[in-house]
Scaffold this active site. Sequence first.
Site, PDB file in Angstrom:
ATOM      1  N   LYS A  84      -4.436   0.951  -8.327  1.00 61.01           N
ATOM      2  CA  LYS A  84      -5.161  -0.303  -8.092  1.00 61.01           C
ATOM      3  C   LYS A  84      -6.464  -0.328  -8.895  1.00 61.01           C
ATOM      4  O   LYS A  84      -6.818  -1.348  -9.498  1.00 61.01           O
ATOM      5  CB  LYS A  84      -5.436  -0.479  -6.587  1.00 61.01           C
ATOM      6  CG  LYS A  84      -4.167  -0.792  -5.797  1.00 61.01           C
ATOM      7  CD  LYS A  84      -4.352  -0.677  -4.282  1.00 61.01           C
ATOM      8  CE  LYS A  84      -3.021  -0.916  -3.576  1.00 61.01           C
ATOM      9  NZ  LYS A  84      -3.074  -0.699  -2.115  1.00 61.01           N
ATOM     10  N   GLN A  91      -7.250   1.328   2.389  1.00 58.26           N
ATOM     11  CA  GLN A  91      -5.908   1.843   2.089  1.00 58.26           C
ATOM     12  C   GLN A  91      -5.270   2.387   3.364  1.00 58.26           C
ATOM     13  O   GLN A  91      -5.843   3.218   4.060  1.00 58.26           O
ATOM     14  CB  GLN A  91      -6.001   2.941   1.008  1.00 58.26           C
ATOM     15  CG  GLN A  91      -4.654   3.481   0.576  1.00 58.26           C
ATOM     16  CD  GLN A  91      -3.773   2.418  -0.098  1.00 58.26           C
ATOM     17  OE1 GLN A  91      -4.241   1.633  -0.924  1.00 58.26           O
ATOM     18  NE2 GLN A  91      -2.506   2.370   0.270  1.00 58.26           N
ATOM     19  N   ASP A 108      -6.504  -7.781   1.652  1.00 58.30           N
ATOM     20  CA  ASP A 108      -5.095  -7.712   2.060  1.00 58.30           C
ATOM     21  C   ASP A 108      -4.677  -8.880   2.948  1.00 58.30           C
ATOM     22  O   ASP A 108      -3.489  -9.039   3.230  1.00 58.30           O
ATOM     23  CB  ASP A 108      -4.838  -6.402   2.819  1.00 58.30           C
ATOM     24  CG  ASP A 108      -4.411  -5.280   1.886  1.00 58.30           C
ATOM     25  OD1 ASP A 108      -3.715  -5.575   0.894  1.00 58.30           O
ATOM     26  OD2 ASP A 108      -4.767  -4.128   2.160  1.00 58.30           O
TER      27      ASP A 108
END
Length: 285
Positions: free
Chosen positions: A54, A98, A121
Amino acid sequence: MAAEIIDGRAIAAAIRSEVKAQVDELVRDHGVRPGLGVILVGDNPASRSYVTMKEKACAEAGIYSEEVHLPADASQEAVISAIGAYAANASIHAILVQLPLPDHIDEHAVLLSVPPAKDADGFHPFLVGELWSQGTADFIPCTPYGVLELLKRSDVPLVGARAVVIGRSNIVGKPVASLLLREHCTVTLCHSRTRDLPGVAREADILVVAIGRPKMVDASYIKPGATVIDVGISRAEDGSLVGDVDFESASQVAGKITPVPKGVGPMTIAMLLQNTVNAAARAAS
Ligand code: NAD
């Protein structure tokens, strides 16, 4: 006849170059460089590798990223405090925690502490509610967002289509169902207790599979000509990646199909970049 392959890697590359152009414009016209703040807890090798991918993708797109790496025994308060620091940092437009987090940390409490205005997210219940009630939200969960882009950019007709989603998780199945409903599909959401799953799946013009069971969905689940999107990623015994769909048999019946790898996988990172740039654009306007 063999199905047309939906090339997720090529579609993701196209999105990443669009994102880069949007970043250049934001920097040039508004003096704003999009910023992503990543929080990684512990030393799970898969999580480490996802975060590295990422951050590399951010760098390639011109997005600023920084990382807080906490030890595996970090307290929940330490994680929430790192989120708070990013929330207060004007150069960070999107925050990514994460997952999975170590067992002693309450994942739900941590995700609740990410401000919806910076939730890369799109997992915060406020954003989930926005997506279901308004049909859109400032951040859309990256993998479902990627599934929708794959369908749109492959010219799959959505309005009025029968869509069946197998898997009802909060990170994939439910948001995919919500996005397809927004696009005017008629959506059925299936799960482990669905009766006659192959029969229900065979009604689908669009079949999205996100269950985590290697090769479970074979040709007997697929209506001839249907579009099949395989979100599943598992590791086979030989170390290779395998999806939830038995590609060999399914591709003989489907009209269009995503492979694993190079299908949905590359889209998740592309849509994370898109979410981050969208957030910076909102901040700049
Ligand atoms: P999950 O375990 O949270 O949810 C799985 C869902 O599948 C559940 O709703 C369950 O009811 C359903 N299910 C399980 N067994 C079933 C069965 N026999 N019949 C019908 N339904 C069944 O999983 P998840 O987080 O949604 O992930 C699903 C898969 O997608 C995994 O392989 C995961 O690795 C993959 N994934 C890929 C990406 C990506 O970037 N491509 C992102 C997230 C998840």
